[in-house]
Design a protein around this motif. Structure first.
Motif, PDB file in Angstrom:
ATOM      1  N   GLY A 195      55.955 -20.038   3.160  1.00 40.84           N
ATOM      2  CA  GLY A 195      56.819 -18.942   3.590  1.00 40.84           C
ATOM      3  C   GLY A 195      56.275 -17.590   3.176  1.00 40.84           C
ATOM      4  O   GLY A 195      56.267 -16.635   3.961  1.00 40.84           O
ATOM      5  N   GLU A 196      55.811 -17.489   1.930  1.00 37.05           N
ATOM      6  CA  GLU A 196      55.251 -16.225   1.446  1.00 37.05           C
ATOM      7  C   GLU A 196      53.972 -15.864   2.195  1.00 37.05           C
ATOM      8  O   GLU A 196      53.739 -14.693   2.524  1.00 37.05           O
ATOM      9  CB  GLU A 196      54.966 -16.326  -0.053  1.00 37.05           C
ATOM     10  N   VAL A 197      53.142 -16.862   2.469  1.00 38.93           N
ATOM     11  CA  VAL A 197      51.894 -16.613   3.190  1.00 38.93           C
ATOM     12  C   VAL A 197      52.179 -16.061   4.584  1.00 38.93           C
ATOM     13  O   VAL A 197      51.573 -15.071   5.025  1.00 38.93           O
ATOM     14  CB  VAL A 197      51.057 -17.909   3.276  1.00 38.93           C
ATOM     15  N   ALA A 198      53.102 -16.683   5.293  1.00 38.73           N
ATOM     16  CA  ALA A 198      53.370 -16.277   6.674  1.00 38.73           C
ATOM     17  C   ALA A 198      54.157 -14.987   6.765  1.00 38.73           C
ATOM     18  O   ALA A 198      53.863 -14.134   7.606  1.00 38.73           O
ATOM     19  CB  ALA A 198      54.116 -17.401   7.397  1.00 38.73           C
ATOM     20  N   ASN A 199      55.147 -14.824   5.881  1.00 34.45           N
ATOM     21  CA  ASN A 199      56.084 -13.711   6.035  1.00 34.45           C
ATOM     22  C   ASN A 199      55.789 -12.511   5.151  1.00 34.45           C
ATOM     23  O   ASN A 199      56.306 -11.417   5.418  1.00 34.45           O
ATOM     24  CB  ASN A 199      57.503 -14.202   5.754  1.00 34.45           C
ATOM     25  N   TRP A 200      54.989 -12.680   4.104  1.00 40.21           N
ATOM     26  CA  TRP A 200      54.645 -11.563   3.222  1.00 40.21           C
ATOM     27  C   TRP A 200      53.169 -11.194   3.324  1.00 40.21           C
ATOM     28  O   TRP A 200      52.836 -10.027   3.552  1.00 40.21           O
ATOM     29  CB  TRP A 200      54.994 -11.908   1.767  1.00 40.21           C
ATOM     30  N   VAL A 201      52.304 -12.169   3.152  1.00 39.39           N
ATOM     31  CA  VAL A 201      50.861 -11.862   3.152  1.00 39.39           C
ATOM     32  C   VAL A 201      50.407 -11.371   4.526  1.00 39.39           C
ATOM     33  O   VAL A 201      49.674 -10.380   4.628  1.00 39.39           O
ATOM     34  CB  VAL A 201      50.045 -13.102   2.726  1.00 39.39           C
ATOM     35  N   ARG A 202      50.813 -12.045   5.546  1.00 40.52           N
ATOM     36  CA  ARG A 202      50.371 -11.705   6.903  1.00 40.52           C
ATOM     37  C   ARG A 202      50.642 -10.243   7.264  1.00 40.52           C
ATOM     38  O   ARG A 202      49.715  -9.522   7.661  1.00 40.52           O
ATOM     39  CB  ARG A 202      51.051 -12.651   7.901  1.00 40.52           C
ATOM     40  N   PRO A 203      51.892  -9.737   7.147  1.00 37.09           N
ATOM     41  CA  PRO A 203      52.120  -8.335   7.512  1.00 37.09           C
ATOM     42  C   PRO A 203      51.438  -7.327   6.588  1.00 37.09           C
ATOM     43  O   PRO A 203      51.031  -6.250   7.025  1.00 37.09           O
ATOM     44  CB  PRO A 203      53.641  -8.195   7.463  1.00 37.09           C
ATOM     45  N   VAL A 204      51.292  -7.668   5.307  1.00 32.64           N
ATOM     46  CA  VAL A 204      50.637  -6.730   4.381  1.00 32.64           C
ATOM     47  C   VAL A 204      49.150  -6.611   4.690  1.00 32.64           C
ATOM     48  O   VAL A 204      48.586  -5.506   4.693  1.00 32.64           O
ATOM     49  CB  VAL A 204      50.877  -7.161   2.917  1.00 32.64           C
TER      50      VAL A 204
END
Length: 435
Positions: free
Chosen positions: A19-28
């Motif tokens: 979840g963090e990879v897709a929803n946090w890392v990706r947009p940053v």
């Protein structure tokens, strides 16, 4: 694009689960390249993953697919890096850099940032820790700032909710199809329970709402064939415990794959990820507790949350110490039986006292039940299907649910604000990006 006269820097992103990879890392990562440029000699982006109980082990491959990311290290090699600063491929590090925390334990960026001599930025969704050693907190809302000691609140910048950034993607044309989504989870223990449950719900829901289409969005760490194995009783014994809760994977040559249940019902499989645009068009979704409830809340999608504690094996999919004990040979089953009995007794006792226990994230944030929770013996496929049918027949309640869900999250544009605030940390070592 980035200022070419500025000193080359490294950005190290620490994260963990899918979840963090897709929803946090990706947009940053996307915002870093948009605001700071694509010149790798000026800006290098590395991602290091830490262990996560929700991980499938393929998160590193997902990150490697993000355009703009230069180096990725899987969670298997995290501890040597944390303890001794040694990466598997013996990475070099530039003198100037920033460590950005986007999931895991907040102590990790403190240890790593101090060793590298980098500035430390923590994205804090609910609580900001280690303020003495952190240079900047990018927080979801002002409530997180107020939890900090007064002398550290100047370090907090309200950027908003990274999960809300998923709303910024383009939406497909509106459709009159009534979609009902089922999110069974992504890790093996949750899929063991979740996939047969999803099939059983679909079989009972279809006669009630023959006009609806049912779909399962597949996490990037899965593929249709792997998901379908959990619908096969020869692989997953739990599938045989439900009434006809088995299904076969159908892969048409020129069409998306789907599951066909033993009763002839179809469950579409959404393989495009993230499936935010599709989820936003769902009338309602069915999910268990966890990160999915936060993601659906960010999208404003009504949901029904199920916690089937009456199923002995359900607890084996839990995180933390209870889940570990539940999977121990010999004592695991006895522990689960006793724990479930006590838990359900406590839940019913609180219900009778008018002190309802809340499990889903949006309900916990609001302090009340925004979305329905079906717990224990009431979380049967028949009861779930009946609940979904009633909600779909009540558009006023669904509309209110969407409004309430949007109200418990932070503002959108968090990735843009977080990245825009990084330049000030590096002054006077570098000038803010231009152009």
């Amino acid at each position: 694009m980035a200022n070419q006269r500025s000193e080359p820097i490294d950005i190290l992103i620490l994260s963990n689960g899918p979840g963090e990879v897709a929803n946090w890392v990706r947009p940053v990562v996307r915002e870093l390249r948009q605001q700071w440029g694509s010149d790798r000699t000026q800006l290098r982006i590395s991602v290091i993953l830490s262990p996560c109980t929700n991980a499938m082990g393929t998160e590193a491959e997902v990150v490697r697919g993000f355009e703009g990311c230069d180096r990725v290290q899987a969670a298997d090699h995290f501890w040597p890096f944390l303890l001794w600063g040694k990466t598997r491929e013996d990475w070099d590090w530039r003198p100037t850099g920033i460590v950005i925390f986007l999931g895991g334990d907040q102590v990790f960026p403190v240890v790593i940032g101090k060793r590298l001599g980098y500035k430390i930025v923590i994205y804090a969704e609910w609580e900001a820790r280690w303020p003495r050693w952190v240079d900047r907190f990018a927080v979801m809302n002002e409530a997180v700032t107020q939890k900090l000691p007064p002398h550290s609140r100047h370090k907090a910048q309200v950027v908003g909710d990274l999960l809300r950034d998923v709303e910024q993607s383009s939406s497909p044309a509106a459709t009159e199809t009534e979609w009902i989504g089922i999110l069974p989870g992504s890790k093996p223990m949750k899929l063991t329970q979740g996939v047969p449950t999803a099939i059983a719900i679909a079989n009972r829901l279809k006669p009630l709402r023959p006009q609806s289409r049912i779909a399962i969005p597949i996490a990037p760490t899965l593929d249709p064939a792997t998901l379908a194995r959990y619908a096969d009783p020869e692989f997953n014994a739990i599938a045989a415990r439900f009434d006809n809760a088995t299904a076969t994977l159908i892969t048409p040559p020129a069409a998306p794959p789907y599951l066909q249940t033993a009763q002839g019902n179809r469950i579409d499989l959404w393989t495009d990820y993230p499936a935010h645009d599709r989820l936003r068009h769902c009338q309602i979704c069915i999910t268990t507790i966890g990160a999915n409830t936060a993601e659906l809340a960010a999208l404003g999608v009504p949901m029904c949350v199920i916690i089937p504690t009456q199923q002995i094996d359900a607890m084996r999919a839990w995180d933390g110490v209870p889940g570990l004990i539940a999977n121990l040979p010999g004592i695991g089953t006895a522990f689960v039986t006793a724990f479930n009995s006590v838990m359900y007794w406590h839940y019913q006792r609180r219900e009778k006292q008018g002190k309802k226990i809340l499990y889903a994230w949006p309900n916990l944030w609001a302090g009340r039940e925004i979305v329905p929770e079906l717990v224990g013996e009431v979380a049967t496929p028949d009861a779930i299907a009946t609940c979904i049918d009633a909600l779909c027949n009540d558009p006023t309640r669904l509309a209110q649910m969407r409004t309430d869900l949007q109200g418990v999250r932070g503002q959108s544009g968090a990735a843009r604000a977080l990245v825009a605030g990084l330049a000030a940390l590096l002054e006077p070592m570098r000038e803010p990006p231009r152009g």
